[in-house]
Design an enzyme around this catalytic site. Structure first.
Site, mmCIF file in Angstrom:
data_model
loop_
_atom_site.group_PDB
_atom_site.id
_atom_site.type_symbol
_atom_site.label_atom_id
_atom_site.label_comp_id
_atom_site.label_asym_id
_atom_site.label_seq_id
_atom_site.Cartn_x
_atom_site.Cartn_y
_atom_site.Cartn_z
ATOM 1 N N ASN A 118 50.034 47.064 19.009
ATOM 2 C CA ASN A 118 50.566 48.410 19.166
ATOM 3 C C ASN A 118 50.681 48.821 20.617
ATOM 4 O OD1 ASN A 118 48.858 51.007 19.953
ATOM 5 N ND2 ASN A 118 47.433 49.474 19.122
ATOM 6 N N CYS A 157 42.347 52.535 30.214
ATOM 7 C CA CYS A 157 43.460 53.260 30.808
ATOM 8 C C CYS A 157 43.605 52.814 32.252
ATOM 9 C CB CYS A 157 43.185 54.766 30.798
ATOM 10 S SG CYS A 157 42.952 55.444 29.171
ATOM 11 N N ILE A 199 35.154 47.094 19.923
ATOM 12 C CA ILE A 199 36.008 46.815 21.051
ATOM 13 C C ILE A 199 37.317 47.596 20.945
ATOM 14 C CG2 ILE A 199 35.139 44.473 21.456
ATOM 15 C CD1 ILE A 199 37.520 43.380 19.862
ATOM 16 N N ASN A 200 37.857 47.933 22.110
ATOM 17 C CA ASN A 200 39.217 48.432 22.132
ATOM 18 C C ASN A 200 40.131 47.216 21.952
ATOM 19 O OD1 ASN A 200 41.485 50.092 22.466
ATOM 20 N ND2 ASN A 200 40.373 51.378 23.912
ATOM 21 N N THR A 201 41.423 47.467 21.866
ATOM 22 C CA THR A 201 42.351 46.386 21.555
ATOM 23 C C THR A 201 42.609 45.503 22.781
ATOM 24 O OG1 THR A 201 44.115 47.943 22.034
ATOM 25 C CG2 THR A 201 43.560 47.628 19.740
ATOM 26 N N GLY A 209 39.726 51.211 11.886
ATOM 27 C CA GLY A 209 41.020 51.613 12.428
ATOM 28 C C GLY A 209 42.169 51.113 11.588
#
Ligand SMILES: Cc1cc2nc3c(=O)[nH]c(=O)nc-3n(C[C@H](O)[C@H](O)[C@H](O)COP(=O)(O)OP(=O)(O)OC[C@H]3O[C@@H](n4cnc5c(N)ncnc54)[C@H](O)[C@@H]3O)c2cc1C
Ligand SMILES: Cc1cc2nc3c(=O)[nH]c(=O)nc-3n(C[C@H](O)[C@H](O)[C@H](O)COP(=O)(O)O)c2cc1C
Ligand code: FES
Lengths: 324, 289
Positions: free
Chosen positions: A70, A131, A194-196, A269
């Site tokens: 995504n 970010c 974890i984030n992606t 998610g």
């Protein structure tokens, strides 16, 4: 007999360990058509930014084997509209809410935390560190222990003392333990992972990248081994720090895997996109599994896979960074 | 699941789903999970509801063409298999208050949701005329039913194998003129809808379009299905086709900007309100995930 599913994020008690993952439950209202959000341990909001964001052009999501790529680009209403419309809606319903924030500079994160500090209904703040830092040529905060720690320190300093600050880490970094440790030293009360990781797919028929943005974050079962590895390493290094685990949890069994690796909370998610009832189903399945294995408390399963072969006290297994 | 059948180039599945049938309004869609419980394809597939019947407490039928792995899997389903289906989703077609003249335009399987709509319009005393088109005769869906229901039915095929050779947009101006249409409803690929909307705008009559934009969740949480739409306040926003649509006023959809973020959209990089309040104010509009 039922299992005691309560869990703690620092001093904050959650009724159960299942939450939505940031950016995967809209504003909460969309999911509330299917079930009462109070049945979740907590709702983690999408990452809130200082100003409204339109996100990325379409196509934004591509299906990959057992996963999604995504590049939604943090589309959202901005902090003003969030405090005006979205947070009050959750607060009025008594939903335990963890607010995720995202910024482009240390001071932007600080400002967001300050705005949240005066709002009602914020149980904890999750800091999305995936970010780009506009003050450092777009370098991702989560890839730089010092920058990540600086953000966490700014958020910690601007938040209410009784609101835990959670640092959300990315898996595609040289040394996830180093980033985790830096965040804890910077004042993080808990971690989230974890984030992606960044991935890419090419549409072979069109002979172009499948996403308009080119690259995107990979989620879903495809990344679960990555999540388990990160949880394992960080829990081994920092056993006292509560961790929200996430990455490809589709079933109660998957949730248990993350818990055994060291997560005390599990966020869901991508599974929500496939099954709007996923969180409740996973919670039920997890409770069943724990019960069948004779656990009286969820807390007893957290990090249990770290115990050395045979029984006896829990030890620590060192992993090499290399998989060779 | 109750029955599966072939209709020309299409497959039709009828599913017993009383909860969906009961709340259905024309224009609603459903989503299905494909590939079974341990599937490696996680995105749900969206389909317009073609028909709803009271049998067995309520059945829902949808019509599809095989495009990729998801629809190929669906095409292999047999009667009595179970299907993971969520619905009804989206905003249905708004209906006129008065008994006006309506032209219903369907391209390819886009005609599927129009028959329920036609039925409702006729019960309100509206006149209904159909324009249905596709690449070839076997891909025009529901021509017979349109002929039975519509005051007139105009068919188009690109290869000339049925009706007028050409596209629905080629015949639409004369149909609007002949039927003295007050409103147009359309469903089909985006390129067709864009053309249909342009014709209706030319005639200065309201146009309702049901759009198809790549969906993953179908209920508003993933953010994949956005397109630029102008709001009541004149501001363009990236809105979700699954919850804010799929039905939109045709003149509000910025068809030519789909696949981009128009610079004047709310929150666009560099747009008013899209800039950080920071001193020296650069935005981080390159956030990852
Ligand atoms: C509101 C709505 C109504 C629809 N109604 C119908 C219908 O009545 N009959 C019908 O045959 N098809 C319909 N579609 C299109 C249908 O959803 C796609 O054909 C289907 O998802 C393709 O899946 P696949 O695995 O076979 O193809 P693939 O191309 O392999 O799909 C890959 C991915 O892209 C997505 N995707 C690909 N094309 C589309 C598309 N055009 N629209 C949305 N998602 C897409 C899939 O969901 C999946 O995530 C509709 C789409 C929407 C959004
Ligand atoms: C569409 C989408 C949007 C996301 N948005 C955010 C976000 O706004 N902030 C964030 O910290 N993580 C975001 N994530 C990452 C998820 O919170 C989660 O860390 C990741 O997807 C792994 O979990 P999963 O496999 O269960 O989806 C997003 C993920 C997806 C798929
Ligand atoms: S399909 Fe997920 S938000 Fe529309």
């Amino acid at each position: 007999m039922s299992v005691d599913m309560r869990t703690y994020l620092a001093h904050v008690e959650l009724a159960n360990p299942i939450t939505t993952a940031a950016g995967c439950a809209g504003s909460g209202r969309e999911l509330a058509q299917f079930f009462d959000l109070n049945r979740l341990g907590a709702v983690i909001t999408r990452s809130i930014t200082l100003t409204p964001r339109s996100g990325r052009p379409t196509p934004r999501i591509a299906e990959t084997p057992s996963g999604l790529l995504n590049a939604v680009g943090l589309q959202g209403p901005g902090i003003d509209a969030f405090l005006d419309r979205e947070l009050p809606w959750l607060a009025e319903r008594g939903v335990t809410t963890i607010v995720s924030i995202a910024g482009g500079s240390v001071s932007e994160y600080g400002t967001l935390a300050r705005r949240l500090a005066s709002a009602a209904g914020v149980t904890a703040v999750e800091v999305n560190l995936s970010c780009p830092n506009v003050e450092d040529r777009g370098r991702i905060f989560a890839r730089d222990p010092a920058a990540a720690a600086e953000v966490i320190a700014a958020v910690r300093a601007s938040s209410r003392y009784d609101v835990p600050v959670i640092a959300k880490l990315a898996p595609d970094v040289a040394d996830v333990v180093a980033v985790a440790r830096a965040c804890v030293d910077g004042g993080a009360d808990a971690l989230s992972m974890i984030n992606t990781p960044l991935g890419m797919a090419i549409d072979v028929d069109a002979m172009r990248p499948a996403l308009a943005a080119g690259t995107g974050g990979l989620s879903g079962p495809a990344i679960r081994p990555l999540a388990v590895r990160c949880l394992w390493q960080v829990h081994a290094a920092l056993p006292g720090v509560p961790i929200i685990g996430m990455g490809g949890v589709m079933t109660g069994r998957d949730a248990l895997e993350l818990i055994l690796a060291g997560a005390c909370v599990v966020a869901v998610g991508t599974a929500i996109f496939n099954d709007p009832y996923a969180c409740l189903r996973i919670l039920r399945e997890l409770e069943d599994l724990l019960h069948k294995r004779g656990f009286e408390r969820l807390a007893d399963a957290v990090g249990l896979a770290h115990r050395p072969p045979g029984s006896g006290p829990r030890g620590r297994i060192d992993l090499e960074e290399s998989s060779l | 699941m109750l029955t599966t059948r072939r209709v020309d180039a299409y497959h039709a599945l009828t599913v017993v789903a009383p909860g969906i049938a009961e709340r259905f309004r024309p224009g609603h869609f459903i989503t299905v999970a494909v590939g079974g419980p341990a599937s490696s394809t996680l995105a749900r597939r969206a389909f317009s509801v073609h028909d709803v019947k009271p049998d067995y407490g309520g059945t829902v039928e949808f019509v599809f063409t095989v495009r990729g792995p998801g629809t190929a899997w669906l095409a292999e389903r047999k009667a009595r298999d179970t299907l993971d289906m969520v619905g009804p989703l989206g905003r249905p077609f708004p209906l006129p208050r008065d008994p006006v003249h309506c032209v219903l335009v369907g391209a390819e399987y886009g005609s599927a949701p129009l028959f329920g709509l036609a039925d409702l319009l006729q019960r309100r005393g509206c006149r209904v005329d159909f324009v249905l088109g596709a690449a070839s005769a076997d891909r025009v869906f529901g021509a017979l039913r349109a002929r039975r229901m519509g005051e007139t039915t105009t068919l188009t095929t690109e290869d000339g194998s049925l009706g007028v050779r050409g596209r629905v947009t080629d015949v639409l101006p004369s149909v609007i003129a002949d039927t003295r249409a007050d409103v147009v409803y359309a469903c089909g690929p985006l390129s067709t809808l864009r053309g249909v909307a342009a014709v209706a705008i030319e005639f200065d009559i309201p146009i309702q379009v049901a759009v198809e934009q790549t969906m993953v969740c179908g209920f508003g949480v993933c953010g994949s299905c956005v397109l630029p739409v102008i709001g009541e306040d004149g501001v363009t926003r990236m809105v979700r086709a699954c919850v804010d649509g799929p039905v939109f006023r045709g003149e509000r959809v910025r068809f030519e900007d789909i696949g981009t973020i128009p610079f004047d959209a709310l929150g666009a990089p560099g747009a008013p309100g899209g800039r950080a309040h920071e001193p020296g104010g650069q935005t981080g509009n390159r956030h990852v995930s």
